[in-house]
Design a protein around this motif. Structure first.
Motif, short mmCIF file in Angstrom:
data_model
loop_
_atom_site.label_atom_id
_atom_site.label_comp_id
_atom_site.label_asym_id
_atom_site.label_seq_id
_atom_site.Cartn_x
_atom_site.Cartn_y
_atom_site.Cartn_z
N ILE A 183 -15.27 68.13 5.32
CA ILE A 183 -16.11 68.06 6.52
C ILE A 183 -17.34 67.22 6.24
N TYR A 184 -17.87 67.32 5.06
CA TYR A 184 -19.06 66.53 4.69
C TYR A 184 -18.74 65.05 4.65
N ALA A 185 -17.57 64.71 4.13
CA ALA A 185 -17.20 63.29 4.05
C ALA A 185 -16.96 62.71 5.44
N PHE A 186 -16.41 63.47 6.34
CA PHE A 186 -16.13 62.98 7.68
C PHE A 186 -17.42 62.70 8.43
N ARG B 139 -20.26 62.06 7.25
CA ARG B 139 -20.99 60.95 6.61
C ARG B 139 -20.50 59.61 7.10
N GLN B 140 -19.19 59.48 7.32
CA GLN B 140 -18.64 58.21 7.83
C GLN B 140 -19.08 57.95 9.26
N THR B 141 -19.18 59.02 10.05
CA THR B 141 -19.62 58.84 11.42
C THR B 141 -21.08 58.48 11.48
N ASP B 142 -21.86 58.96 10.56
CA ASP B 142 -23.27 58.60 10.53
C ASP B 142 -23.46 57.14 10.17
N ASP B 143 -22.57 56.55 9.38
CA ASP B 143 -22.70 55.12 8.97
C ASP B 143 -22.29 54.18 10.11
N GLY B 144 -21.62 54.65 11.19
CA GLY B 144 -21.19 53.80 12.34
C GLY B 144 -19.85 53.15 12.16
N SER B 145 -19.14 53.48 11.13
CA SER B 145 -17.80 52.88 10.92
C SER B 145 -16.75 53.81 11.48
N THR B 146 -15.72 53.25 12.07
CA THR B 146 -14.62 54.03 12.65
C THR B 146 -13.32 53.61 12.02
N VAL B 147 -12.43 54.50 12.13
CA VAL B 147 -11.08 54.18 11.60
C VAL B 147 -10.37 53.26 12.58
N PRO B 148 -9.89 52.11 12.11
CA PRO B 148 -9.24 51.17 13.04
C PRO B 148 -7.93 51.74 13.54
N SER B 149 -7.71 51.50 14.85
CA SER B 149 -6.45 51.94 15.46
C SER B 149 -5.41 50.83 15.40
#
Length: 230
Positions: A13-16, A18-28
């Motif tokens: 949950i912490y890693a998830f 953290r990625q959202t806070d950086d503004g990067s998204t998983v490409p679809s």
């Protein structure tokens, strides 16, 4: 063990977050496929050099030469068969099979001549074959017809006319003489209407007047000839 699972879940949950806070998204998968506009932009334009209309019109169109065309019957010279029952063969040799036989005066077209043989086309059947050149003529040959048989006239048979004897003619002359007499007593042996013999009362016995022919001696040769000629 439960503490381990809770620890692992907390790390995930912490890693998830953290990625959202950086503004990067998983490409679809849809973001990874290029659009039609991008594909069109990536294609390099090809220069097409159109030839002017004059060059196209001036291009030569190759046509087959007339040397390779087969000779038509309308252009072929006319020949006539000059023999009787001449062999029309499938090839230029006497060993080739005979297709047909032509009589004198048959019209054909000369397609080719090779030495002693000529390739012809029959005007009637339009079949092609070979025939000996010596049996072809440029002028029309009339077929010889058999002479007409003369009808035999029936022989005239002379029919012999039966000759009537003089004795028969004499009796006829006497009978005609008696028939021409107007009365019943023409001759001495005649009988009158009453049935009596005439004798000396007959016209024959009386001198002068009507003179009937009553007896064979009264008939002359001239009288017989005149009666026969009638």
């Amino acid at each position: 063990m439960k503490k381990r699972y809770w620890l692992i879940g907390a790390l995930l949950i912490y890693a998830f977050f953290r990625q959202t806070d950086d503004g990067s998204t998983v490409p679809s998968p849809q973001d990874t496929t290029p659009t039609r506009v991008e594909r069109a932009a990536d294609i390099e334009p090809v220069e097409v050099s159109a030839k002017p209309a004059r060059e196209l019109s001036s291009a030569k169109v190759e046509t087959p030469s007339s040397d390779g065309l087969e000779l038509r019957s309308a252009d072929a010279p006319i020949r006539y068969v000059s023999g009787r029952r001449v062999g029309f063969r499938s090839g230029p040799s006497t060993t080739d099979p005979i297709i047909d036989r032509f009589d004198s005066g048959r019209k054909v077209f000369l397609m080719e001549q090779a030495g002693d043989w000529s390739r012809i086309r029959d005007d009637l059947t339009q079949h092609e074959g070979w025939i000996a050149t010596r049996f072809l003529s440029e002028t029309e040959v009339k077929a010889k017809t058999a002479p007409a048989r003369k009808e035999k006239k029936p022989e005239e048979i002379e029919v012999a006319v039966p000759v009537v004897p003089d004795t028969v003619l004499i009796q006829r002359i006497i009978a005609e003489s008696l028939d021409s007499y107007p009365s019943s007593c023409a001759c001495p042996y005649s009988r009158d209407r009453a049935g009596r013999r005439c004798g000396k009362r007959s016209a024959y016995s009386k001198p002068g007047g009507y003179s009937p022919v009553c007896f064979p001696g009264d008939v002359t040769k001239a009288m017989i000839d005149a009666f026969r000629s009638r």
